[in-house]
Enzyme design. Structure first.
Site, PDB file in Angstrom:
ATOM      1  N   TYR A  69      -9.171  25.748 -18.628  1.00  0.00           N
ATOM      2  CA  TYR A  69      -8.528  26.428 -17.492  1.00  0.00           C
ATOM      3  C   TYR A  69      -8.609  27.948 -17.637  1.00  0.00           C
ATOM      4  O   TYR A  69      -7.772  28.678 -17.121  1.00  0.00           O
ATOM      5  CB  TYR A  69      -7.070  25.979 -17.355  1.00  0.00           C
ATOM      6  CG  TYR A  69      -6.944  24.536 -16.941  1.00  0.00           C
ATOM      7  CD1 TYR A  69      -6.941  24.183 -15.600  1.00  0.00           C
ATOM      8  CD2 TYR A  69      -6.867  23.531 -17.891  1.00  0.00           C
ATOM      9  CE1 TYR A  69      -6.847  22.852 -15.214  1.00  0.00           C
ATOM     10  CE2 TYR A  69      -6.777  22.188 -17.516  1.00  0.00           C
ATOM     11  CZ  TYR A  69      -6.758  21.865 -16.179  1.00  0.00           C
ATOM     12  OH  TYR A  69      -6.667  20.552 -15.797  1.00  0.00           O
ATOM     13  N   SER A  70      -9.647  28.409 -18.297  1.00  0.00           N
ATOM     14  CA  SER A  70      -9.750  29.822 -18.643  1.00  0.00           C
ATOM     15  C   SER A  70     -10.016  30.708 -17.423  1.00  0.00           C
ATOM     16  O   SER A  70     -11.027  30.549 -16.727  1.00  0.00           O
ATOM     17  CB  SER A  70     -10.867  30.018 -19.664  1.00  0.00           C
ATOM     18  OG  SER A  70     -11.182  31.383 -19.822  1.00  0.00           O
ATOM     19  N   ASN A  71      -9.115  31.682 -17.187  1.00  0.00           N
ATOM     20  CA  ASN A  71      -9.354  32.707 -16.165  1.00  0.00           C
ATOM     21  C   ASN A  71     -10.569  33.556 -16.534  1.00  0.00           C
ATOM     22  O   ASN A  71     -11.308  34.022 -15.668  1.00  0.00           O
ATOM     23  CB  ASN A  71      -8.131  33.608 -16.023  1.00  0.00           C
ATOM     24  CG  ASN A  71      -6.936  32.879 -15.454  1.00  0.00           C
ATOM     25  OD1 ASN A  71      -7.075  31.953 -14.661  1.00  0.00           O
ATOM     26  ND2 ASN A  71      -5.750  33.295 -15.863  1.00  0.00           N
ATOM     27  N   HIS A  72     -10.755  33.778 -17.837  1.00  0.00           N
ATOM     28  CA  HIS A  72     -11.872  34.610 -18.298  1.00  0.00           C
ATOM     29  C   HIS A  72     -13.214  33.953 -17.981  1.00  0.00           C
ATOM     30  O   HIS A  72     -14.161  34.635 -17.559  1.00  0.00           O
ATOM     31  CB  HIS A  72     -11.740  34.858 -19.802  1.00  0.00           C
ATOM     32  CG  HIS A  72     -12.942  35.491 -20.417  1.00  0.00           C
ATOM     33  ND1 HIS A  72     -13.331  36.780 -20.141  1.00  0.00           N
ATOM     34  CD2 HIS A  72     -13.867  34.989 -21.281  1.00  0.00           C
ATOM     35  CE1 HIS A  72     -14.439  37.062 -20.822  1.00  0.00           C
ATOM     36  NE2 HIS A  72     -14.785  35.997 -21.509  1.00  0.00           N
ATOM     37  N   LEU A  73     -13.311  32.641 -18.174  1.00  0.00           N
ATOM     38  CA  LEU A  73     -14.555  31.959 -17.825  1.00  0.00           C
ATOM     39  C   LEU A  73     -14.845  32.109 -16.336  1.00  0.00           C
ATOM     40  O   LEU A  73     -15.995  32.376 -15.935  1.00  0.00           O
ATOM     41  CB  LEU A  73     -14.483  30.474 -18.190  1.00  0.00           C
ATOM     42  CG  LEU A  73     -14.614  30.092 -19.665  1.00  0.00           C
ATOM     43  CD1 LEU A  73     -14.571  28.576 -19.810  1.00  0.00           C
ATOM     44  CD2 LEU A  73     -15.876  30.644 -20.296  1.00  0.00           C
TER      45      LEU A  73
END
Length: 298
Positions: A69-73
């Site tokens: 659930y990475s915002n960075h990805l």
């Protein structure tokens, strides 16, 4: 005809005063630094940390790391789409391979990111040269520019100093939710004398103090600015919540017409109210909360 820079920000991001009696009755003025409005695709501190790394990539493919659930990805995938660069996302959790993608990873894939799932042991060792080399080989990305998890490295920390500079005049305390610590490291450096930065970790583990010190050493050669962490508000870990936190976020949204991002921003605002009620801020203090993200809509 001049070309439009797809990474051009809306700077400075807006500063919004919040009239909330729960803070006002303790003599605390609350400001929201609306970094969620800084760029439509690279939201908040993701823009501040990614842009210096994108410059360093100099047109090479990008490889980075994150959880499911990475915002960075998502931000890295969006940057690749905007710039026409191939992107590879190394995702923690080999058991996720072959399963239907969650909405966050589906957005990454829709933006052209190639997802490469690794087991959790390999992921933990990704900073080690041999392990990183093996990941690059297995992902078929040997020529890629590697951006660390969360985008936090010396370039990102230096990029976040502008956030502190923008809050230097209006705020006595600038507060931010922390994942990898890069934003806090740069924020503190940019605030200057007489101001302090406060970090609210959203993961448990107590590891961020050392990480932030190491990031500042890499970025500036040593410590910069006054900062502290309060580790009490992670609610059990990354993306974990509690009924009290969920209720607070919904109530804050109703009061102020601001949808509250649940992983980072909700914990930050919840912590600031608790600290205010504990008397952690002297009457007359202006606290600026950095809104680093917006709720994901799929």
């Amino acid at each position: 005809m001049t070309s439009v820079d797809p990474l051009a920000p809306r700077l400075p991001s807006p500063l919004q005063e919040v009239a909330d009696e729960r803070f006002a009755r303790h003599g605390v003025r609350l400001l929201l630094k609306r970094d969620d409005l800084i760029h439509p695709d690279l939201v908040g501190n993701k823009w501040r940390k990614l842009v210096p790394n994108l410059r360093a990539a100099a047109g090479r493919p990008l490889l980075t790391f994150g959880g499911a659930y990475s915002n960075h990805l998502r931000a890295t995938a969006a940057a690749g789409r905007l710039l026409g660069l191939p992107t590879v996302g190394v995702v923690r959790g080999e058991e996720l391979a072959g399963r239907p993608l969650n909405p966050s990873l589906a957005r990454c894939a829709a933006d052209g990111m190639r997802l490469h799932f690794v087991d959790r042991s390999t992921y933990r060792h990704k900073h080690e040269p041999d392990a990183l080399a093996a990941i690059l080989r297995s992902a078929g990305a040997g020529d890629a520019h590697v951006i660390p998890e969360g985008g936090s490295n010396a370039a990102a920390v230096r990029g976040c100093t502008a956030l502190g500079e923008e809050l230097r005049d209006p705020a006595d305390v600038a507060a931010v939710a922390c994942g990898t610590g890069g934003t806090l490291a740069g924020l503190a450096a940019g605030l200057g004398p007489g101001r302090r930065a406060l970090g609210i970790p959203v993961l448990k583990g107590g590891f961020l103090d050392g990480e932030i010190r190491a990031l500042q050493a890499d970025a500036f050669g040593g410590p910069r600015g006054a900062w502290s962490l309060d580790e009490r508000f992670h609610c059990g870990g990354y993306a974990r919540t509690t009924p009290a936190l969920a209720s607070f976020a919904a109530d804050f949204a109703r009061r102020h017409g601001l949808p509250v991002e649940p992983v980072y921003v909700a914990k930050l605002l919840y912590a600031l109210l608790a600290l205010t009620e504990e008397g952690a801020f002297a009457p007359g203090t202006t606290v600026a909360a950095v809104v680093t993200g917006a709720p994901f809509t799929g």
